[in-house]
Design a protein around this motif. Structure first.
Motif, PDB file in Angstrom:
ATOM      1  N   ALA A 161      41.847  53.984  23.350  1.00  0.00           N
ATOM      2  CA  ALA A 161      41.677  55.092  24.301  1.00  0.00           C
ATOM      3  C   ALA A 161      41.156  54.576  25.640  1.00  0.00           C
ATOM      4  O   ALA A 161      41.431  55.169  26.691  1.00  0.00           O
ATOM      5  CB  ALA A 161      40.735  56.135  23.712  1.00  0.00           C
ATOM      6  N   ASP A 162      40.425  53.443  25.608  1.00  0.00           N
ATOM      7  CA  ASP A 162      39.919  52.838  26.854  1.00  0.00           C
ATOM      8  C   ASP A 162      40.923  51.879  27.482  1.00  0.00           C
ATOM      9  O   ASP A 162      40.591  51.185  28.445  1.00  0.00           O
ATOM     10  CB  ASP A 162      38.611  52.067  26.575  1.00  0.00           C
ATOM     11  CG  ASP A 162      37.451  53.020  26.325  1.00  0.00           C
ATOM     12  OD1 ASP A 162      37.590  54.216  26.647  1.00  0.00           O
ATOM     13  OD2 ASP A 162      36.419  52.558  25.789  1.00  0.00           O
ATOM     14  N   THR A 180      30.359  47.674  10.839  1.00  0.00           N
ATOM     15  CA  THR A 180      30.764  48.767  11.729  1.00  0.00           C
ATOM     16  C   THR A 180      31.065  49.998  10.877  1.00  0.00           C
ATOM     17  O   THR A 180      31.073  49.923   9.650  1.00  0.00           O
ATOM     18  CB  THR A 180      31.973  48.372  12.603  1.00  0.00           C
ATOM     19  OG1 THR A 180      32.189  49.394  13.582  1.00  0.00           O
ATOM     20  CG2 THR A 180      33.232  48.208  11.777  1.00  0.00           C
ATOM     21  N   ASP A 181      31.284  51.119  11.534  1.00  0.00           N
ATOM     22  CA  ASP A 181      31.618  52.322  10.768  1.00  0.00           C
ATOM     23  C   ASP A 181      33.007  52.150  10.134  1.00  0.00           C
ATOM     24  O   ASP A 181      33.182  52.180   8.919  1.00  0.00           O
ATOM     25  CB  ASP A 181      31.509  53.588  11.633  1.00  0.00           C
ATOM     26  CG  ASP A 181      32.210  53.490  12.986  1.00  0.00           C
ATOM     27  OD1 ASP A 181      32.798  52.426  13.289  1.00  0.00           O
ATOM     28  OD2 ASP A 181      32.175  54.467  13.752  1.00  0.00           O
ATOM     29  N   LYS A 241      40.507  52.580  17.707  1.00  0.00           N
ATOM     30  CA  LYS A 241      40.951  53.790  18.414  1.00  0.00           C
ATOM     31  C   LYS A 241      40.158  53.979  19.708  1.00  0.00           C
ATOM     32  O   LYS A 241      40.726  54.351  20.739  1.00  0.00           O
ATOM     33  CB  LYS A 241      40.795  55.016  17.504  1.00  0.00           C
ATOM     34  CG  LYS A 241      41.917  55.106  16.478  1.00  0.00           C
ATOM     35  CD  LYS A 241      41.595  55.996  15.314  1.00  0.00           C
ATOM     36  CE  LYS A 241      41.444  57.439  15.674  1.00  0.00           C
ATOM     37  NZ  LYS A 241      41.139  58.248  14.468  1.00  0.00           N
ATOM     38  N   ARG A 242      38.843  53.700  19.639  1.00  0.00           N
ATOM     39  CA  ARG A 242      38.040  53.828  20.864  1.00  0.00           C
ATOM     40  C   ARG A 242      38.509  52.815  21.910  1.00  0.00           C
ATOM     41  O   ARG A 242      38.631  53.137  23.086  1.00  0.00           O
ATOM     42  CB  ARG A 242      36.552  53.619  20.551  1.00  0.00           C
ATOM     43  CG  ARG A 242      35.920  54.854  19.904  1.00  0.00           C
ATOM     44  CD  ARG A 242      34.458  54.582  19.592  1.00  0.00           C
ATOM     45  NE  ARG A 242      34.204  54.827  18.185  1.00  0.00           N
ATOM     46  CZ  ARG A 242      33.199  54.335  17.464  1.00  0.00           C
ATOM     47  NH1 ARG A 242      32.314  53.528  18.032  1.00  0.00           N
ATOM     48  NH2 ARG A 242      33.050  54.627  16.209  1.00  0.00           N
ATOM     49  N   LEU A 243      38.789  51.583  21.470  1.00  0.00           N
ATOM     50  CA  LEU A 243      39.279  50.567  22.425  1.00  0.00           C
ATOM     51  C   LEU A 243      40.634  50.980  22.990  1.00  0.00           C
ATOM     52  O   LEU A 243      40.890  50.827  24.197  1.00  0.00           O
ATOM     53  CB  LEU A 243      39.395  49.203  21.737  1.00  0.00           C
ATOM     54  CG  LEU A 243      38.086  48.523  21.335  1.00  0.00           C
ATOM     55  CD1 LEU A 243      38.375  47.260  20.533  1.00  0.00           C
ATOM     56  CD2 LEU A 243      37.249  48.185  22.566  1.00  0.00           C
ATOM     57  N   ARG A 281      47.717  58.061  18.756  1.00  0.00           N
ATOM     58  CA  ARG A 281      48.058  59.122  19.691  1.00  0.00           C
ATOM     59  C   ARG A 281      49.369  58.741  20.352  1.00  0.00           C
ATOM     60  O   ARG A 281      49.378  58.148  21.433  1.00  0.00           O
ATOM     61  CB  ARG A 281      46.961  59.218  20.755  1.00  0.00           C
ATOM     62  CG  ARG A 281      45.949  60.282  20.422  1.00  0.00           C
ATOM     63  CD  ARG A 281      45.145  60.607  21.654  1.00  0.00           C
ATOM     64  NE  ARG A 281      43.731  60.451  21.389  1.00  0.00           N
ATOM     65  CZ  ARG A 281      42.847  60.089  22.289  1.00  0.00           C
ATOM     66  NH1 ARG A 281      43.217  59.796  23.531  1.00  0.00           N
ATOM     67  NH2 ARG A 281      41.583  59.996  21.977  1.00  0.00           N
ATOM     68  N   THR A 286      42.693  49.189  25.932  1.00  0.00           N
ATOM     69  CA  THR A 286      42.832  47.796  25.457  1.00  0.00           C
ATOM     70  C   THR A 286      44.308  47.478  25.205  1.00  0.00           C
ATOM     71  O   THR A 286      45.087  48.376  24.851  1.00  0.00           O
ATOM     72  CB  THR A 286      41.985  47.570  24.181  1.00  0.00           C
ATOM     73  OG1 THR A 286      41.750  46.184  24.010  1.00  0.00           O
ATOM     74  CG2 THR A 286      42.691  48.100  22.937  1.00  0.00           C
ATOM     75  N   ASN A 288      39.209  51.000  12.105  1.00  0.00           N
ATOM     76  CA  ASN A 288      40.196  51.892  12.731  1.00  0.00           C
ATOM     77  C   ASN A 288      39.532  52.723  13.829  1.00  0.00           C
ATOM     78  O   ASN A 288      40.099  52.919  14.901  1.00  0.00           O
ATOM     79  CB  ASN A 288      40.812  52.840  11.692  1.00  0.00           C
ATOM     80  CG  ASN A 288      42.141  52.340  11.168  1.00  0.00           C
ATOM     81  OD1 ASN A 288      42.351  51.132  11.072  1.00  0.00           O
ATOM     82  ND2 ASN A 288      43.032  53.250  10.820  1.00  0.00           N
ATOM     83  N   GLU A 289      38.321  53.193  13.551  1.00  0.00           N
ATOM     84  CA  GLU A 289      37.611  54.013  14.534  1.00  0.00           C
ATOM     85  C   GLU A 289      37.313  53.183  15.784  1.00  0.00           C
ATOM     86  O   GLU A 289      37.517  53.635  16.912  1.00  0.00           O
ATOM     87  CB  GLU A 289      36.310  54.510  13.883  1.00  0.00           C
ATOM     88  CG  GLU A 289      35.776  55.783  14.436  1.00  0.00           C
ATOM     89  CD  GLU A 289      36.833  56.864  14.604  1.00  0.00           C
ATOM     90  OE1 GLU A 289      37.530  57.175  13.621  1.00  0.00           O
ATOM     91  OE2 GLU A 289      36.977  57.377  15.728  1.00  0.00           O
ATOM     92  N   ARG A 290      36.845  51.952  15.586  1.00  0.00           N
ATOM     93  CA  ARG A 290      36.560  51.051  16.720  1.00  0.00           C
ATOM     94  C   ARG A 290      37.822  50.782  17.527  1.00  0.00           C
ATOM     95  O   ARG A 290      37.807  50.807  18.753  1.00  0.00           O
ATOM     96  CB  ARG A 290      36.016  49.708  16.211  1.00  0.00           C
ATOM     97  CG  ARG A 290      34.646  49.780  15.688  1.00  0.00           C
ATOM     98  CD  ARG A 290      33.674  49.729  16.847  1.00  0.00           C
ATOM     99  NE  ARG A 290      32.324  49.933  16.378  1.00  0.00           N
ATOM    100  CZ  ARG A 290      31.246  49.742  17.107  1.00  0.00           C
ATOM    101  NH1 ARG A 290      31.353  49.359  18.366  1.00  0.00           N
ATOM    102  NH2 ARG A 290      30.062  49.948  16.604  1.00  0.00           N
TER     103      ARG A 290
END
Ligand code: BTN
Length: 232
Positions: free
Chosen positions: A24-25, A12-13, A20-22, A111, A27, A16-18
């Motif tokens: 924000a959705d 994966t990239d 953060k996306r979860l 956040r 999780t 932490n980025e993954r």
């Protein structure tokens, strides 16, 4: 208990980025993201975090924000030291050392206003000394290089997760006293972008106290410090 749900990526990239996306959705607290390999692993202060595939524990945990959050980086460093007893020092704010070499790094992002934070941990497990990037060869180590029986990132995760779960729930005074017992800077001359002085421990809010030559005791709340005088 943290660690569920658990999403594992071969590549994966950045975990932490993954995470953060979860987050924000929506999780839940405790969601764990791991990877064998990162193509854009991030360290503190905008640095890269580089690890050969399959050799390091690369993990990020989504946490709800509460009044303990400011001490999460310190609690995590303490947890790593308890999980892997050869880890004998912590360099403020949260580099975990074995014999003065870096074993693990911690990167918290988040956040707070949206109620979540992501706790990222990079722990060198099976990295051979020659596999570290040239510029880190004198300053980095791994569990394997420091004589641990823990041989794979998966084993390291199994050891660390319950210990981390407990320390994230521990009272602040216990976190602070365990952290202070491993403070690798206390009494040593340090410098940072804004000055220099002698490290004098951490405050109850996790800030680094520094006895300066001319401005009394200063508290550093963020940033990077270096051992020795500037350029020295
Ligand atoms: C540091 O010491 O500078 C912090 C390093 C943190 C690296 C970990 S690896 C897993 C997680 N994903 C990232 O992109 N960074 C953290």
């Amino acid at each position: 208990m943290i660690g569920s749900p658990h999403v594992h990526h071969r590549v994966t990239d950045s975990t932490n980025e993954r995470a953060k996306r979860l987050a924000a959705d929506g999780t839940p607290h405790g969601t764990l993201v791991t990877a064998d390999e990162q193509t854009a692993g991030r360290g503190r202060q905008g640095r890269q975090w580089v690890a050969p595939p399959g050799r390091a524990l690369l993990m990020s945990v989504v946490l709800g924000v509460d009044d303990r959050t400011p001490l999460v980086p310190l609690a995590t460093a303490v947890a790593i030291c308890h999980a892997f007893p050869q880890a004998d020092g912590i360099k403020w704010p949260n580099d975990v050392w074995v014999g003065g070499r870096k074993l693990a790094g911690i990167l918290i992002e988040g956040r707070p206003r949206d109620g979540w934070a992501v706790l990222g941990i990079g722990l060198n497990v099976a990295t051979e000394p020659g596999e570290f990037p040239e510029e880190l060869r004198e300053t980095a180590t791994s569990l394997k290089a420091s004589g641990s029986d823990v041989a794979t990132p998966g084993e390291a995760l199994d050891v660390l997760l319950p210990v981390l779960d407990a320390w994230l729930e521990a009272p602040s005074d216990a976190v602070l006293s365990e952290w202070r017992a491993r403070d690798a800077l206390r009494g040593r001359r340090i410098s940072w972008a804004g000055g220099e002085g002698v490290a004098a421990g951490v405050g109850d809010d996790g800030s680094l106290l520094v006895e300066t030559d001319d401005a009394g005791v200063q508290s550093l709340h963020a940033g990077e410090v270096h051992l020795g005088s500037p350029g020295g």
